[in-house]
Design a protein around this motif. Structure first.
Motif, PDB file in Angstrom:
ATOM      1  N   LEU A   1       3.385  -2.688 -15.689  1.00 48.52           N
ATOM      2  CA  LEU A   1       3.758  -3.922 -16.363  1.00 48.52           C
ATOM      3  C   LEU A   1       2.547  -4.499 -17.094  1.00 48.52           C
ATOM      4  O   LEU A   1       1.413  -4.378 -16.625  1.00 48.52           O
ATOM      5  CB  LEU A   1       4.301  -4.949 -15.372  1.00 48.52           C
ATOM      6  N   TYR A   2       2.834  -5.123 -18.211  1.00 49.35           N
ATOM      7  CA  TYR A   2       1.782  -5.685 -19.046  1.00 49.35           C
ATOM      8  C   TYR A   2       1.569  -7.150 -18.705  1.00 49.35           C
ATOM      9  O   TYR A   2       2.519  -7.935 -18.662  1.00 49.35           O
ATOM     10  CB  TYR A   2       2.166  -5.553 -20.523  1.00 49.35           C
ATOM     11  N   GLU A   3       0.303  -7.528 -18.435  1.00 49.06           N
ATOM     12  CA  GLU A   3      -0.065  -8.925 -18.213  1.00 49.06           C
ATOM     13  C   GLU A   3      -0.745  -9.440 -19.473  1.00 49.06           C
ATOM     14  O   GLU A   3      -1.864  -9.048 -19.797  1.00 49.06           O
ATOM     15  CB  GLU A   3      -0.995  -9.057 -17.006  1.00 49.06           C
ATOM     16  N   GLU A   4      -0.050 -10.320 -20.158  1.00 52.74           N
ATOM     17  CA  GLU A   4      -0.536 -10.783 -21.460  1.00 52.74           C
ATOM     18  C   GLU A   4      -1.821 -11.592 -21.344  1.00 52.74           C
ATOM     19  O   GLU A   4      -2.717 -11.478 -22.191  1.00 52.74           O
ATOM     20  CB  GLU A   4       0.554 -11.616 -22.139  1.00 52.74           C
ATOM     21  N   ASP A   5      -1.947 -12.411 -20.305  1.00 48.01           N
ATOM     22  CA  ASP A   5      -3.125 -13.271 -20.165  1.00 48.01           C
ATOM     23  C   ASP A   5      -4.409 -12.458 -20.054  1.00 48.01           C
ATOM     24  O   ASP A   5      -5.428 -12.807 -20.657  1.00 48.01           O
ATOM     25  CB  ASP A   5      -2.977 -14.183 -18.948  1.00 48.01           C
ATOM     26  N   SER A   6      -4.363 -11.394 -19.274  1.00 41.94           N
ATOM     27  CA  SER A   6      -5.555 -10.563 -19.074  1.00 41.94           C
ATOM     28  C   SER A   6      -5.594  -9.353 -19.999  1.00 41.94           C
ATOM     29  O   SER A   6      -6.593  -8.635 -20.022  1.00 41.94           O
ATOM     30  CB  SER A   6      -5.629 -10.087 -17.618  1.00 41.94           C
ATOM     31  N   HIS A   7      -4.498  -9.132 -20.741  1.00 44.72           N
ATOM     32  CA  HIS A   7      -4.370  -7.966 -21.622  1.00 44.72           C
ATOM     33  C   HIS A   7      -4.603  -6.677 -20.827  1.00 44.72           C
ATOM     34  O   HIS A   7      -5.354  -5.793 -21.223  1.00 44.72           O
ATOM     35  CB  HIS A   7      -5.347  -8.054 -22.798  1.00 44.72           C
ATOM     36  N   GLU A   8      -3.915  -6.587 -19.681  1.00 43.75           N
ATOM     37  CA  GLU A   8      -4.066  -5.421 -18.812  1.00 43.75           C
ATOM     38  C   GLU A   8      -2.706  -4.840 -18.452  1.00 43.75           C
ATOM     39  O   GLU A   8      -1.697  -5.558 -18.404  1.00 43.75           O
ATOM     40  CB  GLU A   8      -4.800  -5.805 -17.530  1.00 43.75           C
TER      41      GLU A   8
ATOM     42  N   VAL B   1       8.319  -0.278 -22.693  1.00 44.05           N
ATOM     43  CA  VAL B   1       9.416  -1.136 -22.263  1.00 44.05           C
ATOM     44  C   VAL B   1       9.331  -2.400 -23.116  1.00 44.05           C
ATOM     45  O   VAL B   1       8.419  -3.211 -22.942  1.00 44.05           O
ATOM     46  CB  VAL B   1       9.323  -1.465 -20.765  1.00 44.05           C
ATOM     47  N   LEU B   2      10.268  -2.542 -24.043  1.00 47.42           N
ATOM     48  CA  LEU B   2      10.209  -3.606 -25.045  1.00 47.42           C
ATOM     49  C   LEU B   2      11.420  -4.522 -24.940  1.00 47.42           C
ATOM     50  O   LEU B   2      12.526  -4.065 -24.663  1.00 47.42           O
ATOM     51  CB  LEU B   2      10.154  -3.015 -26.458  1.00 47.42           C
ATOM     52  N   ARG B   3      11.181  -5.801 -25.196  1.00 48.95           N
ATOM     53  CA  ARG B   3      12.275  -6.768 -25.173  1.00 48.95           C
ATOM     54  C   ARG B   3      12.057  -7.782 -26.291  1.00 48.95           C
ATOM     55  O   ARG B   3      11.101  -8.550 -26.265  1.00 48.95           O
ATOM     56  CB  ARG B   3      12.312  -7.471 -23.812  1.00 48.95           C
ATOM     57  N   GLY B   4      12.922  -7.760 -27.288  1.00 48.20           N
ATOM     58  CA  GLY B   4      12.807  -8.695 -28.389  1.00 48.20           C
ATOM     59  C   GLY B   4      11.480  -8.616 -29.110  1.00 48.20           C
ATOM     60  O   GLY B   4      10.934  -9.636 -29.524  1.00 48.20           O
ATOM     61  N   GLY B   5      10.933  -7.418 -29.231  1.00 45.14           N
ATOM     62  CA  GLY B   5       9.651  -7.242 -29.894  1.00 45.14           C
ATOM     63  C   GLY B   5       8.453  -7.446 -28.991  1.00 45.14           C
ATOM     64  O   GLY B   5       7.320  -7.179 -29.381  1.00 45.14           O
ATOM     65  N   ARG B   6       8.676  -7.926 -27.773  1.00 36.83           N
ATOM     66  CA  ARG B   6       7.584  -8.138 -26.814  1.00 36.83           C
ATOM     67  C   ARG B   6       7.406  -6.907 -25.946  1.00 36.83           C
ATOM     68  O   ARG B   6       8.377  -6.300 -25.492  1.00 36.83           O
ATOM     69  CB  ARG B   6       7.874  -9.346 -25.925  1.00 36.83           C
TER      70      ARG B   6
ATOM     71  N   VAL C   1       5.230  -0.129 -19.549  1.00 36.51           N
ATOM     72  CA  VAL C   1       5.321   1.278 -19.929  1.00 36.51           C
ATOM     73  C   VAL C   1       5.902   2.070 -18.772  1.00 36.51           C
ATOM     74  O   VAL C   1       5.575   1.804 -17.605  1.00 36.51           O
ATOM     75  CB  VAL C   1       3.927   1.842 -20.297  1.00 36.51           C
ATOM     76  N   ILE C   2       6.766   3.026 -19.084  1.00 40.94           N
ATOM     77  CA  ILE C   2       7.197   4.033 -18.118  1.00 40.94           C
ATOM     78  C   ILE C   2       6.419   5.304 -18.432  1.00 40.94           C
ATOM     79  O   ILE C   2       6.420   5.784 -19.568  1.00 40.94           O
ATOM     80  CB  ILE C   2       8.709   4.302 -18.199  1.00 40.94           C
ATOM     81  N   ASN C   3       5.739   5.838 -17.422  1.00 40.93           N
ATOM     82  CA  ASN C   3       4.854   6.980 -17.619  1.00 40.93           C
ATOM     83  C   ASN C   3       5.242   8.118 -16.680  1.00 40.93           C
ATOM     84  O   ASN C   3       5.380   7.915 -15.477  1.00 40.93           O
ATOM     85  CB  ASN C   3       3.404   6.552 -17.369  1.00 40.93           C
ATOM     86  N   ILE C   4       5.432   9.295 -17.234  1.00 46.77           N
ATOM     87  CA  ILE C   4       5.769  10.487 -16.449  1.00 46.77           C
ATOM     88  C   ILE C   4       4.721  11.558 -16.733  1.00 46.77           C
ATOM     89  O   ILE C   4       4.374  11.801 -17.897  1.00 46.77           O
ATOM     90  CB  ILE C   4       7.169  11.036 -16.810  1.00 46.77           C
ATOM     91  N   GLU C   5       4.218  12.210 -15.683  1.00 52.80           N
ATOM     92  CA  GLU C   5       3.222  13.258 -15.864  1.00 52.80           C
ATOM     93  C   GLU C   5       3.672  14.535 -15.162  1.00 52.80           C
ATOM     94  O   GLU C   5       4.489  14.507 -14.243  1.00 52.80           O
ATOM     95  CB  GLU C   5       1.861  12.802 -15.329  1.00 52.80           C
TER      96      GLU C   5
ATOM     97  N   GLU D   1      15.227   0.742 -22.246  1.00 49.23           N
ATOM     98  CA  GLU D   1      15.938  -0.389 -22.835  1.00 49.23           C
ATOM     99  C   GLU D   1      16.643  -1.203 -21.759  1.00 49.23           C
ATOM    100  O   GLU D   1      16.620  -2.442 -21.771  1.00 49.23           O
ATOM    101  CB  GLU D   1      16.952   0.108 -23.873  1.00 49.23           C
ATOM    102  N   ILE D   2      17.284  -0.523 -20.836  1.00 52.36           N
ATOM    103  CA  ILE D   2      17.945  -1.225 -19.738  1.00 52.36           C
ATOM    104  C   ILE D   2      16.903  -1.898 -18.843  1.00 52.36           C
ATOM    105  O   ILE D   2      17.089  -3.027 -18.387  1.00 52.36           O
ATOM    106  CB  ILE D   2      18.811  -0.253 -18.917  1.00 52.36           C
ATOM    107  N   ALA D   3      15.782  -1.202 -18.601  1.00 54.92           N
ATOM    108  CA  ALA D   3      14.713  -1.765 -17.773  1.00 54.92           C
ATOM    109  C   ALA D   3      14.183  -3.051 -18.383  1.00 54.92           C
ATOM    110  O   ALA D   3      13.919  -4.031 -17.669  1.00 54.92           O
ATOM    111  CB  ALA D   3      13.589  -0.745 -17.625  1.00 54.92           C
ATOM    112  N   ALA D   4      14.026  -3.075 -19.696  1.00 52.48           N
ATOM    113  CA  ALA D   4      13.483  -4.258 -20.366  1.00 52.48           C
ATOM    114  C   ALA D   4      14.368  -5.474 -20.130  1.00 52.48           C
ATOM    115  O   ALA D   4      13.880  -6.572 -19.827  1.00 52.48           O
ATOM    116  CB  ALA D   4      13.340  -3.983 -21.863  1.00 52.48           C
TER     117      ALA D   4
END
Length: 400
Positions: free
Chosen positions: A112-119, A179-184, A188-192, A212-215
């Motif tokens: 998951l993306y944390e916008e405040d810390s950009h992490e 994982v995008l929602r309304g442009g935000r 990320v879903i990552n598979i290796e 898309e469903i996850a978002a």
């Protein structure tokens, strides 16, 4: 009347959805994956939430029957379970389970993306070498690049990609889907895989639909969590509020009664707070209350509940604590408040002593009900203030 209006709105939304479907899939009036998602999540919300999904489905290459079947299973599996779930942890658990069991990917991660810390923060993983909670800058790694570009990526050989940050030992290939929602960007879903070139466009097709469903589910869960937090949190101090305090005391008392264990209610009052407000102003007064709240939080056990009861009065609910144990905690709090370097709104030393008074009452010796405990703790607090403040007083046992 409102029921008819709502029904009409949902009906119009369904008609709109079918019109969109005929444009995206002219060969069929309704795509099965979309209908499954629509049925699980509800009409009007689904129309809005499905627009990105429809675009991705249109842009993706035509899947094989096997990929189509798996995708439909994933959509059904996740959409049905997520439609009625507004808890973020449960949402993430369901997504992780879908990646592991529905698609049988051996190495998967949800970040998951944390916008405040950009992490990016690793919140769920299967067979990953990184621990949950691992975080890194969204400017780094294939996942960070995927997040920033808003585009899914397939890396056939990670050894040739300078951005790759190892998540699985001996990894050779990777697929990343934002994982995008309304442009935000939400994550990320990552598979290796330890095999080179292990992923193809069918995997991309499946994971894009799932993302898309996850978002939608993640966004809804976060909004719900923020609403719940606002309803139970005091705005100035960030502590639980009066309403939560009453609910929590009721619930914890019922638990203690069933388990046959004690519970202590501690009432805490900031001494002479009016004089602080009068001398320094309400802005500094609010700052002092916030500092006082942090002192209380840092001095209790994990699992205790610190609440702002009203004004300069606070309460602490201590499940499992008898009078002796609670008194030890209370005395430590009194010392912590007395020695804390309180500052004004500009960060300058306050220059006046700040102390607290505490009254406590314990179930079952000081009261059997919520009302009895509150009354007993209030009476003990009144005694502490009447006898000079900056002290602890315990309620006398019922009947004594």
């Amino acid at each position: 009347m409102w029921g008819r209006v709502l029904a009409g709105a949902l009906g119009a939304a369904l008609v709109l959805l079918l019109l969109v479907l005929t444009q995206v899939y002219p060969e069929t009036p309704a795509h099965p994956a979309v209908l499954i998602f629509l049925a699980a999540t509800g009409g009007a919300a689904a129309v809005y939430g499905l627009l990105p999904l429809l675009q991705s489905l249109r842009q993706a290459p035509a899947p094989s029957p096997r990929a189509e079947r798996h995708r439909l299973e994933a959509l059904y599996y996740t959409a049905v379970r997520l439609a009625s779930n507004l808890d973020l942890d449960a949402v993430l658990d369901t997504l992780a389970e879908a990646l592991r069991q529905v698609f049988t990917y051996e190495n998967s991660a949800i970040l998951l993306y944390e916008e405040d810390s950009h992490e990016l923060v690793l919140v769920r993983a299967h067979n990953y070498d990184r621990p949950l909670g691992y975080r890194f800058s969204a400017d780094l790694g294939v996942s960070g690049r995927c997040l920033r570009s808003r585009r899914a990526e397939i890396i056939d050989d990670v050894r040739t990609d300078p951005y790759y940050i190892a998540g699985v030992a001996s990894c050779r290939s990777e697929i990343c889907v934002p994982v995008l929602r309304g442009g935000r960007a939400l994550g990320v879903i990552n598979i290796e895989s330890t095999e080179p070139a292990a992923f193809n466009t069918e995997d991309l097709y499946v994971l894009t639909s799932l993302a898309e469903i996850a978002a939608l589910a993640i966004d809804n869960a976060r909004l719900h969590g923020e609403t719940v937090k606002l309803a139970r949190t005091d705005e100035n101090t960030g502590l639980y509020n009066y309403r939560f305090a009453l609910e929590c005391l009721r619930e914890q008392l019922a638990i203690s009664r069933r388990a046959g264990k004690p519970l202590t209610l501690m009432m805490v009052d900031l001494d002479r707070f009016k004089s602080i407000n009068d001398r320094f102003g309400h802005i500094t007064g609010d700052a002092v209350l916030r500092q006082f709240a942090r002192v209380l939080e840092s001095g209790v056990r994990q699992g205790d509940y610190v609440c702002r009861y009203g004004g300069e009065e606070f309460c602490i609910i201590l499940p499992g604590a008898d009078s002796r144990h609670a008194s030890e905690i209370a005395n430590r709090l009194l010392t912590a408040v007395r020695t804390h370097p309180f500052v004004d709104v500009h960060g300058q030393p306050l220059g006046v002593p700040v102390t607290a008074s505490i009254g406590l009452a314990t179930y079952p010796e000081h009261g059997q009900t919520e009302a009895e405990l509150r009354r007993a703790a209030d009476q003990a607090l009144y005694r502490a203030k009447k006898e000079g403040r900056d002290r602890l007083r315990t309620c006398q046992a019922v009947g004594s």
